[in-house]
Design a protein around this motif. Sequence first.
Motif, short mmCIF file in Angstrom:
data_model
loop_
_atom_site.label_atom_id
_atom_site.label_comp_id
_atom_site.label_asym_id
_atom_site.label_seq_id
_atom_site.Cartn_x
_atom_site.Cartn_y
_atom_site.Cartn_z
N ASN A 142 0.87 -1.18 0.00
CA ASN A 142 0.00 0.00 0.00
C ASN A 142 0.90 1.23 0.00
O ASN A 142 1.45 1.63 1.03
CB ASN A 142 -0.90 0.00 1.23
CG ASN A 142 -1.84 1.19 1.26
OD1 ASN A 142 -1.68 2.14 0.49
ND2 ASN A 142 -2.81 1.16 2.15
N HIS A 143 1.06 1.84 -1.14
CA HIS A 143 2.02 2.93 -1.28
C HIS A 143 1.55 4.22 -0.64
O HIS A 143 2.35 5.13 -0.40
CB HIS A 143 2.39 3.10 -2.75
CG HIS A 143 2.96 1.85 -3.35
ND1 HIS A 143 3.08 1.64 -4.70
CD2 HIS A 143 3.45 0.72 -2.75
CE1 HIS A 143 3.61 0.45 -4.92
NE2 HIS A 143 3.83 -0.14 -3.76
N TYR A 144 0.26 4.29 -0.32
CA TYR A 144 -0.22 5.42 0.48
C TYR A 144 0.46 5.41 1.85
O TYR A 144 0.73 6.47 2.43
CB TYR A 144 -1.74 5.36 0.65
CG TYR A 144 -2.51 5.74 -0.60
CD1 TYR A 144 -2.83 7.07 -0.85
CD2 TYR A 144 -2.89 4.78 -1.51
CE1 TYR A 144 -3.54 7.44 -1.99
CE2 TYR A 144 -3.60 5.13 -2.66
CZ TYR A 144 -3.92 6.45 -2.90
OH TYR A 144 -4.61 6.80 -4.03
N SER A 145 0.75 4.21 2.36
CA SER A 145 1.46 4.12 3.64
C SER A 145 2.87 4.67 3.53
O SER A 145 3.40 5.26 4.48
CB SER A 145 1.52 2.66 4.11
OG SER A 145 0.36 2.30 4.83
N LEU A 146 3.49 4.50 2.36
CA LEU A 146 4.84 5.02 2.17
C LEU A 146 4.82 6.55 2.07
O LEU A 146 5.73 7.23 2.57
CB LEU A 146 5.47 4.41 0.92
CG LEU A 146 5.56 2.89 0.91
CD1 LEU A 146 6.25 2.41 -0.36
CD2 LEU A 146 6.30 2.36 2.14
#
Length: 240
Positions: A142-146
Amino acid sequence: MLIFGHRGSAGTHPENTMISFEEAARAGADGIELDIQLSKDGVPVVIHDEKLDRTTNGTGWVKDRTFYELKQLDAGAWFSDKFKGTRIPSLEEVLVWAQGNSLLINLELKTGIILYPQIEEKVIRLVEQYGLTGRVIISSFNHYSLVETRRIHRTIKTAILFSDGLYEPWKYAKTVEADGLHCHWPIAAYPVILDGAKQAGMPIRAYTVNDEARMREFMTNGVSAIFTDWPEKAVRIRRG
């Protein structure tokens, strides 16, 4: 090429447990990879599946159990009777232990199915508390987490996790301000991916590499690191 013990030494010990991480360290791995979720009361805990059924004697969702309840579960007997009584560790337990060694630590945030509130901030604050920001990589599918990780902390290393042929992933990674590429091992065998990442100065780390021939290939083709369930085997091959 660096060797990360995938969930510790998951080929020989129950994954994501302290004894698994200790075995990876004993085997000579350069780092460990572990998965982070939150308990019902917001404690970062180390477990891969969103549900408890596969790797513990519990059932249901991790998110629905308090930290105390999770600590009562057996996380070792499923693997072997000799590991009966092994517990789910908290992230804090792992970080306290890591202060006594020099291992790199890849923390995978398991936010692909459950959007755990404030998991990024909770994890980063613990990493800061134990002075390990320079040894940690935070990754996620989940690249939103990054993006949230980078908003909270400007310098901690991050890496995009992906499993398919993402076009020029080094360019995409820069759009979320990530520092590395963590890809399914077949992707790491593509020369166009390796060459492009090298020119962009972005490390590629491949998962999950358990085959000896594949390990040997990646030790010579420019892959920066592998994640493996069998760190002792990988270390032996690298030494040879």
